[in-house]
Design a protein around this motif. Structure first.
Motif, PDB file in Angstrom:
ATOM      1  N   SER A  12       0.829  -1.221   0.000  1.00 24.99           N
ATOM      2  CA  SER A  12       0.000   0.000   0.000  1.00 24.99           C
ATOM      3  C   SER A  12       0.857   1.262   0.000  1.00 24.99           C
ATOM      4  O   SER A  12       0.523   2.266   0.637  1.00 24.99           O
ATOM      5  N   LEU A  13       1.974   1.213  -0.730  1.00 25.00           N
ATOM      6  CA  LEU A  13       2.879   2.354  -0.821  1.00 25.00           C
ATOM      7  C   LEU A  13       2.538   3.189  -2.053  1.00 25.00           C
ATOM      8  O   LEU A  13       2.335   2.646  -3.141  1.00 25.00           O
ATOM      9  N   SER A  14       2.493   4.502  -1.884  1.00 28.11           N
ATOM     10  CA  SER A  14       2.268   5.382  -3.031  1.00 28.11           C
ATOM     11  C   SER A  14       3.571   5.720  -3.739  1.00 28.11           C
ATOM     12  O   SER A  14       3.569   6.155  -4.889  1.00 28.11           O
ATOM     13  N   GLY A  15       4.706   5.506  -3.063  1.00 27.48           N
ATOM     14  CA  GLY A  15       5.997   5.779  -3.671  1.00 27.48           C
ATOM     15  C   GLY A  15       6.249   7.270  -3.835  1.00 27.48           C
ATOM     16  O   GLY A  15       5.415   8.110  -3.489  1.00 27.48           O
ATOM     17  N   GLU A  16       7.415   7.588  -4.356  1.00 29.78           N
ATOM     18  CA  GLU A  16       7.778   8.982  -4.595  1.00 29.78           C
ATOM     19  C   GLU A  16       8.241   9.144  -6.037  1.00 29.78           C
ATOM     20  O   GLU A  16       9.216   8.512  -6.464  1.00 29.78           O
ATOM     21  N   ALA A  17       7.535   9.994  -6.790  1.00 33.04           N
ATOM     22  CA  ALA A  17       7.964  10.309  -8.151  1.00 33.04           C
ATOM     23  C   ALA A  17       9.149  11.267  -8.082  1.00 33.04           C
ATOM     24  O   ALA A  17       9.097  12.284  -7.387  1.00 33.04           O
ATOM     25  N   TRP A  18      10.206  10.949  -8.798  1.00 30.31           N
ATOM     26  CA  TRP A  18      11.426  11.748  -8.760  1.00 30.31           C
ATOM     27  C   TRP A  18      12.041  11.792 -10.153  1.00 30.31           C
ATOM     28  O   TRP A  18      11.680  11.023 -11.036  1.00 30.31           O
ATOM     29  N   HIS A  19      12.989  12.691 -10.316  1.00 33.79           N
ATOM     30  CA  HIS A  19      13.627  12.819 -11.627  1.00 33.79           C
ATOM     31  C   HIS A  19      14.995  13.464 -11.465  1.00 33.79           C
ATOM     32  O   HIS A  19      15.175  14.364 -10.636  1.00 33.79           O
ATOM     33  N   ALA A  20      15.960  12.996 -12.252  1.00 29.47           N
ATOM     34  CA  ALA A  20      17.316  13.551 -12.216  1.00 29.47           C
ATOM     35  C   ALA A  20      17.755  13.897 -13.634  1.00 29.47           C
ATOM     36  O   ALA A  20      18.055  13.000 -14.425  1.00 29.47           O
ATOM     37  N   PRO A  21      17.788  15.181 -13.994  1.00 33.34           N
ATOM     38  CA  PRO A  21      18.331  15.579 -15.296  1.00 33.34           C
ATOM     39  C   PRO A  21      19.857  15.556 -15.271  1.00 33.34           C
ATOM     40  O   PRO A  21      20.477  15.241 -14.248  1.00 33.34           O
ATOM     41  N   ALA A  22      20.457  15.898 -16.388  1.00 31.11           N
ATOM     42  CA  ALA A  22      21.915  15.862 -16.499  1.00 31.11           C
ATOM     43  C   ALA A  22      22.571  16.864 -15.552  1.00 31.11           C
ATOM     44  O   ALA A  22      22.004  17.913 -15.222  1.00 31.11           O
ATOM     45  N   ILE A  23      23.779  16.542 -15.130  1.00 32.23           N
ATOM     46  CA  ILE A  23      24.592  17.487 -14.372  1.00 32.23           C
ATOM     47  C   ILE A  23      24.845  18.718 -15.254  1.00 32.23           C
ATOM     48  O   ILE A  23      25.134  18.593 -16.438  1.00 32.23           O
TER      49      ILE A  23
END
Length: 401
Positions: free
Chosen positions: A128-139
């Motif tokens: 029952s986890l909603s999780g975490e939406a995340w994102h990593a663009p380029a350095i």
């Protein structure tokens, strides 16, 4: 003697020749660029020549940054519309590859945004986890835009520099961001085989001579078939050895194949026979995303068995399997804590690991909580679990501003 410059097309570096043929489509207004050249062995080692030859062909259809040592006015983002290479072997004395690449120009520095299309859904899970939406663009990116809601952010130290990870993205977000072409490769996921970075997926790989990394995590196979998973600690790689088992610890793989090979995610597939005098196979997919501390694994077997992934040298832990993850009780000698988890219910392995009986598939992640008990927000064991559940498929596109 002429000293040639270099062209960098995506992951690939080639010798820069004197001409670049530009064109303009009178009907669409699209600009094009055709590049040709030759690579030779000697001076290149034969293995590197063949890798460059294959990598030219692997460029087809890709979004790439192109930068030049000499013709810097052509630097920019392009789509590869056609690629060809002719390999010649002059009775073993000299080998050459005459290559040609046709490109559609999207724009130069300052003209183009990169859009990350975060499609699909979060991982279905049993907790029952909603999780975490995340994102990593380029350095080195700038002007990150994720819609009206402003996400939080954190930074992580990689071998390429400091990467920013944006957390808590709202559903349906497709972030846009700027990036100088020279910076676009920094922080990328990549696969090296026999020490050479590979382009595209149509590559011949050694089953045991590969390295998967994103600058935060590095995965290599050991001589005994285990996975050496290393976390970048800021100055050095810090290692844990993980065993993969299908009822019996797997001691080697028969083949390796690239399934996906993009800057934002690279996935390698390992395959072996199920067992002596037994039909069927065992397949392990291993993936790394840009900016992620997680090694994502998906283990499959033709017939059901007890599938497991666990530390080769066991460590003490508190059993939190009912919450979808495990983490070591104490910091190790590097100041980290080993952690792992799954989106589906599992039994905790005695060594600290994931195990599930009578199944044909097992998903899991393997990771280190860098700085252990002092981990920053976003790097704690529960944060990593939530990022595994909340990770979204990503595809990138170049869009003119």
């Amino acid at each position: 003697m002429t000293t040639w410059g270099a062209i960098r097309i995506g992951r690939l570096t080639l010798r820069e020749t004197t001409t670049g043929e530009e064109g303009l489509n009178a009907q669409t207004g699209e600009r094009s660029l055709k590049l040709t050249g030759q690579e030779a062995s000697p001076p290149l080692p034969a293995a590197e020549l063949l890798a460059r030859h294959d990598s030219v062909l692997g460029l087809h259809g890709a979004l790439v940054q192109v930068t030049f040592d000499d013709k810097t006015g052509l630097d920019g983002y392009y789509g590869v519309t056609d690629a060809s290479a002719v390999l010649r072997n002059e009775q073993g004395e000299i080998q050459t590859s005459d290559w040609s690449v046709s490109l559609k120009r999207f724009g130069g520095p300052g003209e183009v945004d990169i859009q990350s299309r975060l499609t699909g859904i979060k991982r279905a899970n049993d907790f029952s986890l909603s999780g975490e939406a995340w994102h990593a663009p380029a350095i080195g990116h700038y002007a990150y835009s994720a819609g009206a809601a402003i996400p939080s952010s954190m930074t992580r130290a990689t071998v390429d520099g400091t990467i920013t990870v944006y957390r808590g993205l709202t559903s349906g977000t497709n972030p846009r961001w700027g990036c100088a072409p020279a910076d676009y490769p920094l922080g990328r996921a990549r696969l090296l085989s026999m020490g050479l970075e590979r382009t595209g997926t149509n590559q011949q790989l050694e089953a045991s001579g590969w390295e998967l990394t994103n600058g935060l995590v590095r995965v290599t196979p050991s001589s005994s078939g285990t996975l050496l998973v290393e976390a970048w600690g800021g100055t050095t790689w810090e290692a844990k050895d993980w065993t993969i088992s299908d009822g019996t610890p797997i001691t080697g793989w028969d083949s390796a194949t690239l399934v996906r090979n993009d800057y934002e995610q690279t996935v390698i597939r390992l395959t072996r026979e199920q067992g002596p005098n037994e039909t069927g196979r065992v397949v392990l997919d291993i993936g790394l995303r840009r900016g992620s501390r997680l090694v994502e694994c998906y283990l499959q077997r033709s017939t059901s068995a007890t599938l497991s992934a666990y530390l080769t040298a066991g460590e003490a832990y508190t059993n939190t399997a009912s919450s979808g993850y495990l983490v070591a009780s104490s910091n190790d000698a590097d100041g980290n804590k080993a952690t792992c988890g799954s989106a589906r219910s599992f039994t905790a392995h005695a060594n600290l690991g994931i195990s599930k009986a009578s199944v044909t598939a097992l998903d899991c992640y393997l990771a280190a909580v860098v700085d252990g008990s002092s981990a920053v927000s976003g790097d704690a064991a529960t944060d990593l679990r939530n990022q595994y559940v909340g990770a979204l498929p990503e595809q990138t596109m170049a869009i003119r501003r």
